[in-house]
Design an enzyme around this catalytic site. Sequence first.
Site, PDB file in Angstrom:
ATOM      1  N   LYS A  52      -6.752  -6.153   3.353  1.00 25.54           N
ATOM      2  CA  LYS A  52      -5.276  -5.699   3.495  1.00 25.54           C
ATOM      3  C   LYS A  52      -5.159  -4.892   4.883  1.00 25.54           C
ATOM      4  CE  LYS A  52      -1.121  -5.006   2.860  1.00 25.54           C
ATOM      5  NZ  LYS A  52      -0.441  -3.445   3.053  1.00 25.54           N
ATOM      6  N   ALA A  76       0.329   6.386  -1.929  1.00 26.34           N
ATOM      7  CA  ALA A  76      -1.333   6.176  -1.975  1.00 26.34           C
ATOM      8  C   ALA A  76      -1.826   7.547  -1.632  1.00 26.34           C
ATOM      9  CB  ALA A  76      -1.626   5.373  -0.869  1.00 26.34           C
ATOM     10  N   GLU A 132      -1.283  -7.327  12.146  1.00 28.95           N
ATOM     11  CA  GLU A 132      -0.080  -7.169  12.201  1.00 28.95           C
ATOM     12  C   GLU A 132       0.422  -6.277  13.603  1.00 28.95           C
ATOM     13  OE1 GLU A 132       1.912  -6.103   8.413  1.00 28.95           O
ATOM     14  OE2 GLU A 132       2.881  -4.699   9.626  1.00 28.95           O
ATOM     15  N   TYR A 133      -0.290  -5.233  13.681  1.00 28.58           N
ATOM     16  CA  TYR A 133      -0.255  -4.481  14.787  1.00 28.58           C
ATOM     17  C   TYR A 133      -0.352  -5.264  16.253  1.00 28.58           C
ATOM     18  CZ  TYR A 133       0.248   0.409  12.736  1.00 28.58           C
ATOM     19  OH  TYR A 133       0.503   1.540  11.988  1.00 28.58           O
ATOM     20  N   VAL A 193      10.486   1.403  -4.991  1.00 28.46           N
ATOM     21  CA  VAL A 193      10.895   0.239  -4.463  1.00 28.46           C
ATOM     22  C   VAL A 193       9.607  -0.933  -4.922  1.00 28.46           C
ATOM     23  CG1 VAL A 193      12.489   0.431  -2.742  1.00 28.46           C
ATOM     24  CG2 VAL A 193      10.092   0.948  -2.198  1.00 28.46           C
ATOM     25  N   SER A 239       0.885  -7.420   0.299  1.00 20.37           N
ATOM     26  CA  SER A 239       1.748  -7.296   1.485  1.00 20.37           C
ATOM     27  C   SER A 239       3.025  -8.162   1.248  1.00 20.37           C
ATOM     28  CB  SER A 239       0.849  -7.872   2.654  1.00 20.37           C
ATOM     29  OG  SER A 239       1.699  -8.070   3.605  1.00 20.37           O
ATOM     30  N   HIS A 287     -33.880   6.587  27.958  1.00 20.52           N
ATOM     31  CA  HIS A 287     -33.492   5.830  26.824  1.00 20.52           C
ATOM     32  C   HIS A 287     -34.419   4.436  26.847  1.00 20.52           C
ATOM     33  CE1 HIS A 287     -30.868   8.812  25.291  1.00 20.52           C
ATOM     34  NE2 HIS A 287     -30.080   8.693  26.816  1.00 20.52           N
ATOM     35  N   HIS A 289      -5.577  -6.982   7.710  1.00 24.12           N
ATOM     36  CA  HIS A 289      -4.211  -7.606   7.876  1.00 24.12           C
ATOM     37  C   HIS A 289      -3.244  -6.745   8.605  1.00 24.12           C
ATOM     38  CE1 HIS A 289       0.187  -8.084   6.533  1.00 24.12           C
ATOM     39  NE2 HIS A 289      -0.276  -9.167   6.446  1.00 24.12           N
ATOM     40  N   ASN A 290      -3.209  -5.405   8.140  1.00 21.67           N
ATOM     41  CA  ASN A 290      -2.218  -4.839   8.778  1.00 21.67           C
ATOM     42  C   ASN A 290      -2.526  -4.376  10.172  1.00 21.67           C
ATOM     43  OD1 ASN A 290      -1.170  -4.388   6.173  1.00 21.67           O
ATOM     44  ND2 ASN A 290      -0.659  -2.260   6.556  1.00 21.67           N
ATOM     45  N   ARG A 298       1.354   2.022  20.588  1.00 23.96           N
ATOM     46  CA  ARG A 298       2.451   2.771  19.934  1.00 23.96           C
ATOM     47  C   ARG A 298       2.399   4.220  20.087  1.00 23.96           C
ATOM     48  NH1 ARG A 298       3.411   0.209  13.644  1.00 23.96           N
ATOM     49  NH2 ARG A 298       3.173  -1.917  14.220  1.00 23.96           N
ATOM     50  N   LYS A 343       2.533   4.103  10.050  1.00 21.06           N
ATOM     51  CA  LYS A 343       1.999   4.910   8.801  1.00 21.06           C
ATOM     52  C   LYS A 343       0.668   5.123   8.723  1.00 21.06           C
ATOM     53  CE  LYS A 343       5.871   3.727   5.504  1.00 21.06           C
ATOM     54  NZ  LYS A 343       6.083   2.799   4.539  1.00 21.06           N
TER      55      LYS A 343
HETATM   56  P1  NBP Z   1       6.243   5.699  -2.852  1.00 26.82           P
HETATM   57  O1  NBP Z   1       5.072   5.418  -1.799  1.00 26.82           O
HETATM   58  O2  NBP Z   1       7.405   6.143  -2.057  1.00 26.82           O
HETATM   59  O3  NBP Z   1       5.637   6.338  -3.857  1.00 26.82           O
HETATM   60  C1  NBP Z   1       6.669   6.842  -5.002  1.00 26.82           C
HETATM   61  C2  NBP Z   1       6.209   6.681  -6.229  1.00 26.82           C
HETATM   62  O4  NBP Z   1       5.158   7.440  -6.460  1.00 26.82           O
HETATM   63  C3  NBP Z   1       7.283   7.075  -7.298  1.00 26.82           C
HETATM   64  O5  NBP Z   1       7.198   6.058  -8.527  1.00 26.82           O
HETATM   65  C4  NBP Z   1       7.007   8.520  -7.584  1.00 26.82           C
HETATM   66  O6  NBP Z   1       7.238   9.078  -8.863  1.00 26.82           O
HETATM   67  C5  NBP Z   1       5.485   8.374  -7.625  1.00 26.82           C
HETATM   68  N1  NBP Z   1       4.317   9.450  -7.635  1.00 26.82           N
HETATM   69  C6  NBP Z   1       4.283  10.298  -6.655  1.00 26.82           C
HETATM   70 BR1  NBP Z   1       5.156  10.195  -5.099  1.00 26.82          BR
HETATM   71  N2  NBP Z   1       3.440  11.162  -6.944  1.00 26.82           N
HETATM   72  C7  NBP Z   1       2.993  11.022  -8.240  1.00 26.82           C
HETATM   73  C8  NBP Z   1       2.066  11.688  -9.116  1.00 26.82           C
HETATM   74  N3  NBP Z   1       1.558  12.683  -8.659  1.00 26.82           N
HETATM   75  N4  NBP Z   1       2.291  11.302 -10.385  1.00 26.82           N
HETATM   76  C9  NBP Z   1       2.931  10.186 -10.684  1.00 26.82           C
HETATM   77  N5  NBP Z   1       3.741   9.524 -10.010  1.00 26.82           N
HETATM   78  C10 NBP Z   1       3.618   9.907  -8.784  1.00 26.82           C
HETATM   79  O7  NBP Z   1       6.555   4.018  -3.395  1.00 26.82           O
HETATM   80  P2  NBP Z   1       6.693   2.663  -2.607  1.00 26.82           P
HETATM   81  O8  NBP Z   1       7.024   2.655  -1.257  1.00 26.82           O
HETATM   82  O9  NBP Z   1       7.294   1.941  -3.676  1.00 26.82           O
HETATM   83  O10 NBP Z   1       5.023   2.333  -2.610  1.00 26.82           O
HETATM   84  C11 NBP Z   1       4.068   2.272  -3.532  1.00 26.82           C
HETATM   85  C12 NBP Z   1       2.908   1.800  -2.817  1.00 26.82           C
HETATM   86  O11 NBP Z   1       2.742   0.775  -2.492  1.00 26.82           O
HETATM   87  C13 NBP Z   1       2.323   2.671  -1.917  1.00 26.82           C
HETATM   88  O12 NBP Z   1       1.075   3.159  -1.899  1.00 26.82           O
HETATM   89  C14 NBP Z   1       2.628   2.071  -0.427  1.00 26.82           C
HETATM   90  O13 NBP Z   1       1.708   2.541   0.570  1.00 26.82           O
HETATM   91  C15 NBP Z   1       2.351   0.930  -1.229  1.00 26.82           C
HETATM   92  N6  NBP Z   1       3.087  -0.247  -0.251  1.00 26.82           N
HETATM   93  C16 NBP Z   1       4.418  -0.220  -0.009  1.00 26.82           C
HETATM   94  C17 NBP Z   1       5.104  -1.178   0.723  1.00 26.82           C
HETATM   95  C18 NBP Z   1       6.505  -0.989   1.255  1.00 26.82           C
HETATM   96  O14 NBP Z   1       6.878  -1.985   1.950  1.00 26.82           O
HETATM   97  N7  NBP Z   1       7.022  -0.083   0.801  1.00 26.82           N
HETATM   98  C19 NBP Z   1       4.403  -2.322   1.117  1.00 26.82           C
HETATM   99  C20 NBP Z   1       3.062  -2.534   0.569  1.00 26.82           C
HETATM  100  C21 NBP Z   1       2.521  -1.587  -0.171  1.00 26.82           C
HETATM  101  P3  NBP Z   1       8.599   9.752  -9.115  1.00 26.82           P
HETATM  102  O15 NBP Z   1       9.796   8.811  -9.118  1.00 26.82           O
HETATM  103  O16 NBP Z   1       8.558  10.701 -10.175  1.00 26.82           O
HETATM  104  O17 NBP Z   1       8.820  10.618  -7.900  1.00 26.82           O
END
Ligand code: NBP
Length: 477
Positions: free
Chosen positions: A183, A76, A190-191, A12, A128, A453, A186-187, A288, A261
Amino acid sequence: TKAQIGVTGLAVMGRNLARNLARHGHTVALHNRTATRTRALVEEFGHEGTFLPSDDPAAFVASLERPRRVVIMVKAGMSTDAVIDEFAPLLEAGDMIIDGGNAHFEDTRRREAALRERGLHFVGTGISGGEEGALNGPSIMPGGSPEAYAALGPLLEDIAAKADDGTPCCTHIGADGAGHFVKMVHNGIEYADMQLIGEAYDLLRQVAGYRPAEIAEIFRTWNTGRLDSYLIEITAEVLAHTDAATGRPFVDVVADSAGQKGTGRWTVQTALDLGVPVSGIAEAVFARSVSGHTGLRQAAGGLPGPQRATLGAEDARHFADQVEQALYASKVVSYAQGWNMIDAAAGEYGWTIDPGAVAAIWRGGCIIRAAFLDRIRAAFDTDPKLPTLLADSEFAGEIGAAQRDWRTVVGTAVAYGVPTPGFSAALAYYDALRAERLPAALTQGQRDYFGAHTYRRVDREGSFHTLWGGDRSEVAG
Ligand code: NBP
């Protein structure tokens, strides 16, 4: 043609970031471990801009203009290291890897140092705004070197959210892990914001006796004043929502156990290491956690509490105004604590962080976006060395005006048995900072008694110890 920037990791966040870049006229190289995601993006959204999809990393890298800009948007943690290990050998000196995931800043520091040795720039970047923000304009917090920012900043500023005055919500935060650190804070904030809003809701319901739909209206009114913010706005939406299946307020059919998270927890863990009190954020994380301990809650469920009737209409209206004061004052405290934490980290890690600029880029795109941040920016622009936001004359004036109501609200919460750890901790912090004397003097006496102390005195230089087990005379410590 070559791409100006590439994104690998097209779940996403990566997908929406790539679309955002393409919609702004940039040619975007695409790659994902599983090629179906890459194809799906091009099939669904190919018409939005120019994409150069590749199934294999070498072809992806070859499709980028130099210096190459590779954005990693994967889960991550270990995945990020795996992707770095895969791409770094394909890159050349001066190329950039941008990690837009929610990495821990210590990991970012480690990765930056390792890649710098290989002549590569590593830009740990906080993003964010969630899915929506990634597509339509997030708040972007890049760390890394100034040279990397010079080559990357304009692209990021282009796709970032814009504050009301038109400035992009993106700025170079500081070296190595500074972006991911900010960042994280920030989070944490947010909490704290969410917890304080939750407490306000709980009081309006349990003390004032308002129904969720009525509370939604109160929040809507607050949202036209100094509390104007995204979180207050969505709170009103959530409270006004009715569950279709039961016809009951949505908030009454949701299980009251809050998820997390981990970025709030990181903030508190890091604050403990830095020795910075972030009690507002800590209470929010603990609240929480308490909510999720169903066993404990069940075991304590029968314990006695006060029996109090809810307020009459007139008193309820007055109380709602007082809750607004308490919410605002507590919010100022938790932001003050967050900025103290950024300042302490800057000292610890050698970052130069402009505190006003951080407020400025949180005005749009991110979850805590709020009118209020403009005033924080102004406070730091007036005095970049401001020791605490509470000392800014405007905030000090507002809190001074709010403090009586704030005390009344906390006192009322105690009398009614409504837990308000956020309001209470914020007020305690405020009172601790303004106190002429703290019982820490007694703590020092106790420490000297059982552990020798030593202590310092208010009237003489030096370190002292009292011979507690002997004649209780004082000696040099
Ligand atoms: P996800 O955190 O769900 O990660 C999925 C992606 O990681 C897919 O593209 C997957 O590839 C890839 N991946 C994984 Br898992 N392991 C891998 C590996 N060993 N080698 C290569 N690719 C790998 O995706 P997201 O929700 O889009 O979030 C992405 C980042 O952005 C995260 O770090 C997240 O914490 C951060 N973030 C998310 C948000 C939010 O609202 N979701 C907000 C801000 C930041 P595949 O398709 O081949 O499985």
